[in-house]
Design a protein around this motif. Sequence first.
Motif, mmCIF file in Angstrom:
data_model
loop_
_atom_site.group_PDB
_atom_site.id
_atom_site.type_symbol
_atom_site.label_atom_id
_atom_site.label_comp_id
_atom_site.label_asym_id
_atom_site.label_seq_id
_atom_site.Cartn_x
_atom_site.Cartn_y
_atom_site.Cartn_z
ATOM 1 N N ARG A 137 6.983 25.810 -5.847
ATOM 2 C CA ARG A 137 8.089 24.863 -5.971
ATOM 3 C C ARG A 137 8.841 25.094 -7.280
ATOM 4 N NH1 ARG A 137 5.267 19.247 -4.897
ATOM 5 N NH2 ARG A 137 7.366 18.548 -5.383
ATOM 6 N N ARG A 138 10.101 24.762 -7.239
ATOM 7 C CA ARG A 138 10.989 24.753 -8.417
ATOM 8 C C ARG A 138 11.088 26.103 -9.114
ATOM 9 N NH1 ARG A 138 7.898 20.389 -8.115
ATOM 10 N NH2 ARG A 138 6.399 21.226 -9.637
ATOM 11 N N LEU A 139 11.080 27.185 -8.342
ATOM 12 C CA LEU A 139 11.309 28.515 -8.913
ATOM 13 C C LEU A 139 12.759 28.596 -9.382
ATOM 14 C CD1 LEU A 139 10.642 31.531 -9.422
ATOM 15 C CD2 LEU A 139 11.313 31.948 -7.047
ATOM 16 N N PHE A 140 12.954 29.126 -10.595
ATOM 17 C CA PHE A 140 14.299 29.332 -11.111
ATOM 18 C C PHE A 140 14.484 30.812 -11.413
ATOM 19 C CE2 PHE A 140 17.239 29.144 -14.970
ATOM 20 C CZ PHE A 140 18.387 29.153 -14.202
ATOM 21 N N ILE A 141 15.469 31.425 -10.772
ATOM 22 C CA ILE A 141 15.820 32.814 -11.033
ATOM 23 C C ILE A 141 17.138 32.788 -11.804
ATOM 24 C CG2 ILE A 141 16.394 35.045 -10.029
ATOM 25 C CD1 ILE A 141 14.697 34.280 -7.588
#
Length: 194
Positions: free
Chosen positions: A83-87
């Motif tokens: 959850r809440r992966l930021f690329i």
Amino acid sequence: MSDHLHFFATLREDLEAARNRDPAARSLAEVALGYPGVHAVWVYRLAHRMWHRPGLRLPARLISQLARAVTGIEIHPGARLGRRLFIDHGMGVVVGETAEVGDDVVLFHGSTLGGKSMRHGKRHPTLGDDVVVGAGAKVLGPVWIGAGAQIGANAVVIHDVPPGAIAVGVPATIRLRSAAAPFDVEIDDPAIYI
């Protein structure tokens, strides 16, 4: 919560994670419309659901390749992303089929979660929660990256990294930081070691 509502709640979390982590983001609308990292994660979430349904693996791969063409970010639909992966920025990010990524992870542009061999089975990294992978970093093979670890920009990681450690260089060496020591940007920011 129904499966569809859970899916849309996850997409909303991805949007908010990007907004909260990027100091340049001014609104959720800006993030939703103009952040290719968010778009790639959203398409991945759809393709991943398809990947696990009979007869939908080929369409899942085709959708993921379309996302790659549009965003410059390649995420295999078989990977498992938390959850809440930021690329951030995102161009050139690659996430392989057997990669596993924990919650609240940040991947910067040009980073790779790739394999070292062409054999079948687990061949890509596993990242714990709260891991940061710097720009251009390569994490290769079925290595384990512990929770809270930081991978410096352009590092090449081919061995496990303990929780909270910093990995920098080619090949990466590990710097351990005392849990009691406060974060000091002049010492602990992995970007200064490149």
